[in-house]
Design an enzyme around this catalytic site. Structure first.
Site, short mmCIF file in Angstrom:
data_model
loop_
_atom_site.label_atom_id
_atom_site.label_comp_id
_atom_site.label_asym_id
_atom_site.label_seq_id
_atom_site.Cartn_x
_atom_site.Cartn_y
_atom_site.Cartn_z
N SER A 144 -1.73 -5.48 -3.00
CA SER A 144 -0.96 -4.69 -2.02
C SER A 144 0.43 -5.29 -1.97
CB SER A 144 -1.62 -4.80 -0.64
OG SER A 144 -0.76 -4.33 0.38
N TYR A 157 -6.16 -9.56 6.01
CA TYR A 157 -5.77 -8.65 4.93
C TYR A 157 -4.65 -9.25 4.08
CZ TYR A 157 -4.43 -4.27 2.63
OH TYR A 157 -4.13 -3.29 1.70
#
Length: 252
Positions: A144, A157
């Site tokens: 990401s 995350y």
């Protein structure tokens, strides 16, 4: 524009392929000639992906796998080899992205790391074990932009996605001479079922669009094209790379 990346006769495994980026990648692999093992915990979504691929003339099968379970990951890779006779390309895409009130809660942290980081490691381990004995292959992990920059609201995350980039670089170094290339793709905000609540909120969507120089969210197909290219012969000298596909969001 859909491109054929010349994967005729190859076998691809895609985790998290029951929808979103994983489904788009599975379809892109199939369009390029690969037989595709579709994997997800979402059995209905996985079956739908298989149906879409077969309706377009491709070859696909489904195996259920929770990537946080080492035994299920091992069985998934074995099923891929048993069904299609090999494993050439792997896209480790399964993951979760949750925003909650207490991101430092132990249960939230442990679940996020188990799926988003340890799950990728388990997949890489089993995929590479096969590829090492069978002439090499290509692995891509979904990281990401939060694997490259900070995120003040999602510690688990962010930590996991930084780890996914690190795993790709580790694998690239470990297996380069064995013919296994390992890369990561780093999407920005992509319009998928996971981000649907954001899209449905007009104010939030406008904010996200404004944070991206291209002025819009990305599409799953745009990540899929990058993934299949990284697995293709066109990327034969690319390994250890974290490819950003974010509409310029990290260019500031």
């Amino acid at each position: 524009m859909a491109i054929n990346y010349g994967l005729d006769g190859k076998v691809a495994l895609v985790t998290g392929a029951g929808g979103g980026i994983g489904r788009a990648a599975a379809e892109a692999f199939a369009r390029s000639g690969a037989s595709v093992m579709v994997s997800d915990v979402n059995e209905a979504g996985g079956a739908e992906t298989v149906t879409l691929i077969e309706a377009a003339g491709g070859k696909a099968a489904f195996v259920r796998c929770d990537v946080s379970n080492a035994g299920e990951v091992k069985a998934m890779v074995a099923a891929t080899v048993a069904t299609f006779g090999g494993l050439d390309c792997a896209f480790n895409n399964a993951g979760i992205n949750r925003i909650t009130d207490d991101q430092y809660d132990d249960a939230i942290w442990e679940r996020d790391i188990a799926i988003n980081l340890s799950g990728v490691m388990r997949c890489m381990r089993e995929e590479a074990a096969y590829m090492l004995q069978n002439g090499g292959g290509a692995i891509v992990n979904t990281a990401s932009i939060n694997g490259l920059v900070g995120n003040g609201g999602q510690p688990a995350y962010t930590a996991a996605k930084h780890g996914v980039v690190g795993l790709a670089r580790h694998g690239a170094l470990r297996w380069a001479k064995a013919g296994i290339r390992v890369n990561a793709v780093c999407p920005g905000v992509i319009e998928t079922p996971m981000t649907a609540p954001l899209v449905q909120n007009a104010e939030m969507k406008a904010l996200i669009d404004g944070m991206t120089p291209m002025g819009r969210m990305g599409q799953a197909s745009e990540i899929a094209e990058a993934v299949v290219w990284l697995c293709s012969p066109a990327a034969s000298f690319v390994t250890g790379h974290a490819m950003v596909v974010d509409g310029g969001a990290t260019a500031f």
